[in-house]
Design a protein around this motif. Structure first.
Motif, PDB file in Angstrom:
ATOM      1  N   ALA A 178       0.797  -1.264  -0.050  1.00 42.23           N
ATOM      2  CA  ALA A 178      -0.045  -0.049   0.028  1.00 42.23           C
ATOM      3  C   ALA A 178       0.997   1.326   0.182  1.00 42.23           C
ATOM      4  O   ALA A 178       2.042   1.351   0.438  1.00 42.23           O
ATOM      5  N   ASP A 179       0.180   2.305  -0.213  1.00 35.73           N
ATOM      6  CA  ASP A 179       0.844   3.611  -0.345  1.00 35.73           C
ATOM      7  C   ASP A 179       1.239   3.916   1.245  1.00 35.73           C
ATOM      8  O   ASP A 179       0.332   4.157   2.166  1.00 35.73           O
ATOM      9  N   VAL A 180       2.518   4.023   1.536  1.00 31.61           N
ATOM     10  CA  VAL A 180       2.959   4.420   2.976  1.00 31.61           C
ATOM     11  C   VAL A 180       2.689   5.735   3.271  1.00 31.61           C
ATOM     12  O   VAL A 180       2.334   5.919   4.568  1.00 31.61           O
ATOM     13  N   SER A 181       1.980   6.327   2.449  1.00 32.11           N
ATOM     14  CA  SER A 181       1.388   7.649   2.867  1.00 32.11           C
ATOM     15  C   SER A 181       0.307   7.596   3.607  1.00 32.11           C
ATOM     16  O   SER A 181      -0.022   8.452   4.663  1.00 32.11           O
ATOM     17  N   ASP A 182      -0.242   6.555   3.507  1.00 33.08           N
ATOM     18  CA  ASP A 182      -1.884   6.089   4.127  1.00 33.08           C
ATOM     19  C   ASP A 182      -1.296   5.966   5.703  1.00 33.08           C
ATOM     20  O   ASP A 182      -2.288   6.352   6.400  1.00 33.08           O
ATOM     21  N   TYR A 183      -0.254   5.553   5.892  1.00 32.98           N
ATOM     22  CA  TYR A 183       0.076   5.101   7.221  1.00 32.98           C
ATOM     23  C   TYR A 183       0.766   6.244   7.997  1.00 32.98           C
ATOM     24  O   TYR A 183       0.621   6.623   9.263  1.00 32.98           O
ATOM     25  N   LEU A 184       1.559   7.073   7.061  1.00 26.34           N
ATOM     26  CA  LEU A 184       2.337   8.111   7.850  1.00 26.34           C
ATOM     27  C   LEU A 184       1.565   9.310   7.835  1.00 26.34           C
ATOM     28  O   LEU A 184       1.716  10.015   8.939  1.00 26.34           O
ATOM     29  N   GLY A 185       0.572   9.680   7.313  1.00 23.47           N
ATOM     30  CA  GLY A 185      -0.461  10.631   7.724  1.00 23.47           C
ATOM     31  C   GLY A 185       0.027  11.781   6.665  1.00 23.47           C
ATOM     32  O   GLY A 185      -0.571  12.983   7.090  1.00 23.47           O
ATOM     33  N   PHE A 186       1.000  11.931   5.980  1.00 22.36           N
ATOM     34  CA  PHE A 186       1.168  12.772   4.981  1.00 22.36           C
ATOM     35  C   PHE A 186       1.570  12.244   3.541  1.00 22.36           C
ATOM     36  O   PHE A 186       2.135  11.188   3.774  1.00 22.36           O
ATOM     37  N   PRO A 187       1.679  12.983   2.580  1.00 19.88           N
ATOM     38  CA  PRO A 187       2.184  12.364   1.494  1.00 19.88           C
ATOM     39  C   PRO A 187       3.708  12.355   1.304  1.00 19.88           C
ATOM     40  O   PRO A 187       4.492  13.403   1.158  1.00 19.88           O
ATOM     41  N   LEU A 188       4.111  11.054   0.887  1.00 17.71           N
ATOM     42  CA  LEU A 188       5.420  10.862   0.925  1.00 17.71           C
ATOM     43  C   LEU A 188       5.630  10.461  -0.892  1.00 17.71           C
ATOM     44  O   LEU A 188       5.214   9.535  -1.184  1.00 17.71           O
ATOM     45  N   ARG A 189       6.165  11.501  -1.319  1.00 14.33           N
ATOM     46  CA  ARG A 189       6.381  11.332  -3.028  1.00 14.33           C
ATOM     47  C   ARG A 189       7.462  11.737  -3.566  1.00 14.33           C
ATOM     48  O   ARG A 189       8.110  12.696  -3.207  1.00 14.33           O
ATOM     49  N   HIS A 190       8.064  11.010  -4.673  1.00 11.87           N
ATOM     50  CA  HIS A 190       9.245  11.505  -5.258  1.00 11.87           C
ATOM     51  C   HIS A 190       8.816  12.638  -6.321  1.00 11.87           C
ATOM     52  O   HIS A 190       7.835  12.394  -7.108  1.00 11.87           O
ATOM     53  N   PRO A 191       9.440  13.761  -6.136  1.00 13.38           N
ATOM     54  CA  PRO A 191       9.033  14.948  -6.749  1.00 13.38           C
ATOM     55  C   PRO A 191       8.956  14.610  -8.288  1.00 13.38           C
ATOM     56  O   PRO A 191       8.188  15.278  -9.036  1.00 13.38           O
ATOM     57  N   ALA A 192       9.773  13.815  -9.060  1.00 17.09           N
ATOM     58  CA  ALA A 192       9.676  13.713 -10.359  1.00 17.09           C
ATOM     59  C   ALA A 192       8.834  12.588 -10.711  1.00 17.09           C
ATOM     60  O   ALA A 192       8.576  12.618 -11.878  1.00 17.09           O
ATOM     61  N   PHE A 193       8.145  11.681  -9.830  1.00 15.18           N
ATOM     62  CA  PHE A 193       7.250  10.889 -10.214  1.00 15.18           C
ATOM     63  C   PHE A 193       6.179  10.862  -9.055  1.00 15.18           C
ATOM     64  O   PHE A 193       5.980   9.980  -8.621  1.00 15.18           O
ATOM     65  N   PRO A 194       5.327  12.013  -9.159  1.00 19.00           N
ATOM     66  CA  PRO A 194       4.495  12.279  -7.948  1.00 19.00           C
ATOM     67  C   PRO A 194       3.101  11.280  -8.087  1.00 19.00           C
ATOM     68  O   PRO A 194       2.503  11.136  -7.082  1.00 19.00           O
ATOM     69  N   SER A 195       3.069  10.503  -9.084  1.00 16.68           N
ATOM     70  CA  SER A 195       1.703   9.613  -9.440  1.00 16.68           C
ATOM     71  C   SER A 195       2.091   8.108  -8.921  1.00 16.68           C
ATOM     72  O   SER A 195       1.239   7.357  -8.899  1.00 16.68           O
ATOM     73  N   TRP A 248      16.173  12.127  -3.251  1.00 16.09           N
ATOM     74  CA  TRP A 248      15.541  11.495  -4.221  1.00 16.09           C
ATOM     75  C   TRP A 248      16.509  11.001  -5.400  1.00 16.09           C
ATOM     76  O   TRP A 248      17.211  11.892  -5.841  1.00 16.09           O
ATOM     77  N   GLY A 249      16.692   9.899  -5.814  1.00 12.50           N
ATOM     78  CA  GLY A 249      17.398   9.555  -6.964  1.00 12.50           C
ATOM     79  C   GLY A 249      16.780   9.751  -8.300  1.00 12.50           C
ATOM     80  O   GLY A 249      15.434  10.337  -8.446  1.00 12.50           O
ATOM     81  N   GLU A 250      17.204   9.074  -9.386  1.00 13.37           N
ATOM     82  CA  GLU A 250      16.822   9.367 -10.678  1.00 13.37           C
ATOM     83  C   GLU A 250      15.862   8.521 -11.221  1.00 13.37           C
ATOM     84  O   GLU A 250      15.019   8.558 -12.022  1.00 13.37           O
TER      85      GLU A 250
END
Length: 398
Positions: free
Chosen positions: A81-98, A150-152
């Motif tokens: 699952a999206d770890v953001s669901d458990y952290l309570g905030f969005p964790l996203r790679h800025p180059a691949f936000p989807s 974040w890496g490439e």
């Protein structure tokens, strides 16, 4: 007269200038040997024993991963699952936000996260009381956020494997969020206490006697000197931060889930048995299928000059340590320490080796020669029927 095994280990220590070494061997569900050699504290001439506590570095990640898998066993989370669901905030790679970041990716070092955590972790542990939140590291605009985080490669891309301590900080934060317990307390209550690991903790102040700690030394080949780098506390531990107001889930970095566990060779051998055999003294950490999932390859490649070829979930699989055997476990390397915990499920044999300072030159080796040579001596001595004594203790005079 000392046993041949003692002599072999002392020869390895002399060759590689090892300050102190503790080891244990398990077979068929029990510890069959443990030994201590050299010194935990060179200045005070305190000998290493099988119960000396070492800060074991990255073997700690296997404990953090095990805590996550316990919560998954309880149906509290899914590793895909999206770890953001458990952290309570969005964790996203800025180059691949989807593309979501998952806990499976964090445990296999394929999340895209790099190793940009040290200033944040050091400052977080230095505050009294602690105030920093992991969002200060992970969210754009945070005081410790950097684009280098974040890496490439996108999350989940096997080609983007990057060994990242940052992932363990996130996993520990999830453990706190889901359990409502501080990370160090969760691990003590749900992992260490059930296994009888009384000398083990992520919290330094759970270890009441500083003299039981191995000082970690950086060795200089230029002049043969050993410089204390960690856990040189003398008779008194430093003052502990005030955690009374800390809210679990704010910052899982506080107790070093990536490398800050302190334990002994004997205690760590109990943890090894629990993973290798599925249970210890009737205590089971994980469902059998969950343990098997952690120990199975989820990523394959060739990283860090061949050191990482297969990754399980917070575990490493390697055929480069003992010829002809695929070993499951993890190694540690920090502040002069080298540590190794590996087992071979096929023959129900495994070992723990902890050293607190040595000459670290790999040469053509994948592992450091001191790790490889010690592992092979133990394998030769104990992987089959052995008439050696169950416990050996020899103190090397440096």
């Amino acid at each position: 007269m000392e046993h041949q095994l003692d002599a072999s280990i002392r020869q390895i220590m002399e060759k590689h200038r090892v300050a102190g070494l503790a080891a244990a061997v398990v077979r068929d569900g029990e510890r069959i040997w443990s030994g201590g050699f050299g010194f935990a504290n060179l200045e005070r001439r305190i000998p290493v024993t099988p119960r000396t506590r070492f800060r074991i570095a990255s073997i700690s990640k296997t404990v953090t991963g095990t805590a996550i898998m316990q919560l998954a066993d309880q149906g509290l989370c899914s590793i895909d699952a999206d770890v953001s669901d458990y952290l309570g905030f969005p964790l996203r790679h800025p180059a691949f936000p989807s593309i979501p970041v998952t806990m499976r990716q964090l445990m296999t070092h394929t999340s895209g996260l790099q190793d940009e955590y040290v200033p944040f972790a050091v400052d977080a542990r230095s505050e009294n009381p602690p105030r920093l939140a992991i969002t200060d590291l992970l969210l754009p605009g945070g005081s410790y956020y950097t684009e280098r985080l974040w890496g490439e490669h996108p999350p989940g891309d096997p080609a983007g494997f990057f060994y990242s301590n940052t992932g363990a900080l996130i996993l520990a934060t999830v453990v706190e969020k889901l359990s409502g317990e501080r990370f160090d307390r969760y691990c003590r209550t749900h992992l260490f206490d059930p296994l009888g690991m009384r000398e083990t903790s992520f919290r330094l102040h759970d270890l009441s006697d500083p003299r039981s700690l191995a000082v970690l030394y950086e060795y200089s080949a230029e002049d043969g000197s050993y410089t204390p780098a960690m856990d040189d506390y003398g008779d008194t531990l430093p003052a502990e931060p005030d955690y009374d107001g800390y809210v679990p889930g704010v910052n899982g970095a506080l107790f070093g889930p990536q490398g800050g566990l302190r334990t002994s060779a004997e205690d760590l051998s109990r943890y090894l048995i629990a993973h290798m055999d599925g249970e210890l003294d009737g205590q089971r950490l994980l469902r059998p299928e969950t343990a098997a999932l952690m120990q199975s390859p989820h990523w394959s490649g060739n990283e860090r000059e061949g050191f990482f070829r297969q990754s399980g979930l917070s575990f490493q699989l390697t055929a480069d340590l003992i010829p002809g055997r695929t070993m499951i476990g993890h190694a540690g390397d920090a502040y002069g320490l080298l540590s190794a915990l590996f087992f071979d499920r096929d023959v129900r044999w495994g070992f723990v080796v902890l050293t607190n300072g040595s000459c670290k030159v790999k040469g053509h080796h994948v592992f450091y020669p001191v790790e490889e040579e010690t592992a092979n001596v133990l394998f030769a001595s104990f992987s089959g029927a052995s008439a050696l004594p169950r416990h050996s203790l020899f103190t090397k005079r440096l």
